[in-house]
Scaffold this motif. Sequence first.
Motif, short mmCIF file in Angstrom:
data_model
loop_
_atom_site.label_atom_id
_atom_site.label_comp_id
_atom_site.label_asym_id
_atom_site.label_seq_id
_atom_site.Cartn_x
_atom_site.Cartn_y
_atom_site.Cartn_z
N ARG A 23 27.08 -39.84 8.03
CA ARG A 23 26.20 -38.77 7.56
C ARG A 23 24.87 -39.38 7.12
NH1 ARG A 23 24.15 -36.39 3.15
NH2 ARG A 23 25.13 -37.88 1.73
N ALA A 24 24.83 -39.99 5.95
CA ALA A 24 23.62 -40.63 5.42
C ALA A 24 24.02 -41.45 4.20
CB ALA A 24 22.57 -39.58 5.03
N TYR A 25 23.20 -42.45 3.89
CA TYR A 25 23.49 -43.23 2.68
C TYR A 25 22.43 -43.04 1.61
CZ TYR A 25 20.36 -46.60 5.02
OH TYR A 25 19.30 -47.19 5.67
N GLU A 26 21.35 -42.39 1.91
CA GLU A 26 20.33 -41.93 0.96
C GLU A 26 19.94 -42.99 -0.07
OE1 GLU A 26 21.35 -37.23 1.11
OE2 GLU A 26 22.94 -38.66 0.70
N ASP A 27 20.33 -42.85 -1.33
CA ASP A 27 19.85 -43.74 -2.39
C ASP A 27 20.84 -44.86 -2.73
OD1 ASP A 27 17.67 -42.04 -2.49
OD2 ASP A 27 18.47 -40.87 -4.15
N THR A 28 21.86 -45.04 -1.90
CA THR A 28 22.91 -45.99 -2.24
C THR A 28 22.39 -47.42 -2.36
OG1 THR A 28 24.49 -44.59 -1.05
CG2 THR A 28 25.23 -46.79 -1.65
N LEU A 29 21.61 -47.87 -1.40
CA LEU A 29 21.12 -49.25 -1.46
C LEU A 29 20.15 -49.46 -2.61
CD1 LEU A 29 20.61 -50.36 2.26
CD2 LEU A 29 22.14 -51.39 0.58
N ALA A 30 19.30 -48.48 -2.85
CA ALA A 30 18.35 -48.60 -3.96
C ALA A 30 19.09 -48.71 -5.29
CB ALA A 30 17.41 -47.40 -3.98
N GLU A 31 20.09 -47.86 -5.48
CA GLU A 31 20.86 -47.89 -6.72
C GLU A 31 21.65 -49.19 -6.84
OE1 GLU A 31 24.01 -45.11 -9.25
OE2 GLU A 31 23.82 -44.81 -7.07
N LEU A 32 22.26 -49.63 -5.74
CA LEU A 32 23.05 -50.86 -5.77
C LEU A 32 22.15 -52.06 -6.10
CD1 LEU A 32 25.82 -52.15 -5.36
CD2 LEU A 32 25.32 -52.30 -2.91
N SER A 33 20.93 -52.05 -5.58
CA SER A 33 19.99 -53.11 -5.89
C SER A 33 19.66 -53.14 -7.37
CB SER A 33 18.70 -52.92 -5.07
OG SER A 33 17.74 -53.90 -5.41
N ASP A 34 19.43 -51.97 -7.94
CA ASP A 34 19.11 -51.91 -9.37
C ASP A 34 20.26 -52.42 -10.23
OD1 ASP A 34 16.66 -50.85 -8.69
OD2 ASP A 34 17.21 -48.77 -9.11
N VAL A 35 21.49 -52.04 -9.87
CA VAL A 35 22.65 -52.47 -10.64
C VAL A 35 22.85 -53.98 -10.51
CG1 VAL A 35 25.14 -52.23 -10.97
CG2 VAL A 35 23.77 -50.23 -10.39
N ALA A 36 22.68 -54.49 -9.27
CA ALA A 36 22.86 -55.92 -9.04
C ALA A 36 21.82 -56.74 -9.82
CB ALA A 36 22.76 -56.23 -7.55
N GLU A 37 20.59 -56.29 -9.82
CA GLU A 37 19.55 -57.00 -10.55
C GLU A 37 19.80 -56.95 -12.06
OE1 GLU A 37 15.82 -55.46 -9.26
OE2 GLU A 37 15.99 -56.33 -7.24
N PHE A 38 20.27 -55.82 -12.53
CA PHE A 38 20.63 -55.69 -13.95
C PHE A 38 21.71 -56.70 -14.32
CE2 PHE A 38 23.63 -53.95 -17.08
CZ PHE A 38 22.79 -53.75 -18.17
N ALA A 39 22.64 -56.93 -13.39
CA ALA A 39 23.74 -57.86 -13.65
C ALA A 39 23.33 -59.32 -13.47
CB ALA A 39 24.92 -57.54 -12.74
N GLY A 40 22.08 -59.57 -13.06
CA GLY A 40 21.61 -60.94 -12.95
C GLY A 40 21.66 -61.55 -11.57
N PHE A 41 21.84 -60.73 -10.54
CA PHE A 41 21.81 -61.23 -9.17
C PHE A 41 20.39 -61.21 -8.62
CE2 PHE A 41 26.14 -59.65 -9.69
CZ PHE A 41 26.91 -60.62 -9.07
N ARG A 42 20.11 -62.07 -7.63
CA ARG A 42 18.85 -62.04 -6.90
C ARG A 42 19.12 -61.43 -5.52
NH1 ARG A 42 17.12 -68.06 -6.51
NH2 ARG A 42 19.38 -68.34 -6.47
N VAL A 43 18.64 -60.24 -5.27
CA VAL A 43 18.90 -59.54 -4.02
C VAL A 43 18.03 -60.12 -2.92
CG1 VAL A 43 18.85 -57.33 -2.82
CG2 VAL A 43 19.57 -57.43 -5.22
N VAL A 44 18.65 -60.60 -1.83
CA VAL A 44 17.91 -61.22 -0.74
C VAL A 44 18.04 -60.48 0.58
CG1 VAL A 44 18.04 -63.52 -1.78
CG2 VAL A 44 19.81 -62.80 -0.16
N ALA A 45 19.00 -59.54 0.68
CA ALA A 45 19.18 -58.80 1.93
C ALA A 45 19.99 -57.54 1.66
CB ALA A 45 19.87 -59.65 2.99
N GLY A 46 19.85 -56.59 2.55
CA GLY A 46 20.64 -55.36 2.46
C GLY A 46 21.11 -54.94 3.84
#
Length: 247
Positions: free
Chosen positions: A84-107
Motif C-alpha cells: 500500500r504505502a509506508y508514508e512516515d514510517t522511515l522518517a519516524e524510525l529515523s527520529d527514534v533511532a537518532e534519539f536512541a543514539g544511533f547514526r543513521v547511514v541508510a534507509g
Amino acid sequence: MVYQLLFSPTGGTAAAADALLAGTVLDLTDQDRDFSAVTLTAEDVAFIAVPSYGGRVPLPAVERLGKVHGGGARAVLVCVYGNRAYEDTLAELSDVAEFAGFRVVAGVAALAEHSIARKYAAGRPDESDKAVLRDFQARIQAKLDAGDTTAPALPGNRPYKKRGVRSIVPRTAKRCIECGRCAAACPVGAIDAADPRRTDADLCIGCMRCVKLCPVEARTIDPDALAGLEARLAPLCTGRKENELFL
C-alpha cells in the motif's frame, strides 16, 4: 558486530532484513526484555527493521527501540510494507533511532506480504526482491567501508500522520486447544495466559502473530472485516511496488 533489531510479528519483516544481511538478532517483539540494558558501540552496525502499520512505526517498537543505547552505532533503517504505502514510517524510525543514539547511514523500504490482507504482496519478498535487496546491501556496505556516515534524505512528514486504530482483532474459534502459544508470543500481552480464548481489544495491535502461530488455526479474522479491508485496499494496492534504497 552486526545486529538486527527486529519487530517482525509474522516473519515478513525478518525475511526482508535477512535478504539484506544477517546478524545477531535483538527481538523488539519481546515484551519481557529490558531494552535499556542493550548497549551498542560506534564500531557496530545495526539493521533496524520494522513493519509499517498505517504509515507509522508500531508503537511498541518505538517504545522499545527508544530505550536501547545506540552508542553511535551506524544504523541502516528498514521499513517493510504490504504494497500500500509506508508514508512516515522511515522518517519516524529515523527520529527514534537518532534519539536512541544511533547514526543513521541508510534507509530501505521493502515489500512483504500484507500481514492481514495476505492477497496483497503475496509471496514477497520473492526471488526478484531478494536479488534487489542483495544489491542494496552491497551498496550500503560500500558506503560503510568508505567511512561515509552522512545521513540519507528519507521520505516522510513531520509531524507524522495521525496514528490509526488497529480495528481488526483476531477472534478465537471453538477448536482452540488452549495451548497458550498465542499468549506466550503476543508482543503486547493482549492475550490472557490463563484463558487464551480472551483477547484485550484495547491492547491488541492487530499484528496477526497469534493467527500465524496457532497450531490448529483457531485464531481467525472475521471474514466480513477482512473483506471490507481488502475492498478498501484494492485501489491502493494495484500494481507491483518496488523496493527502494536511500543513501
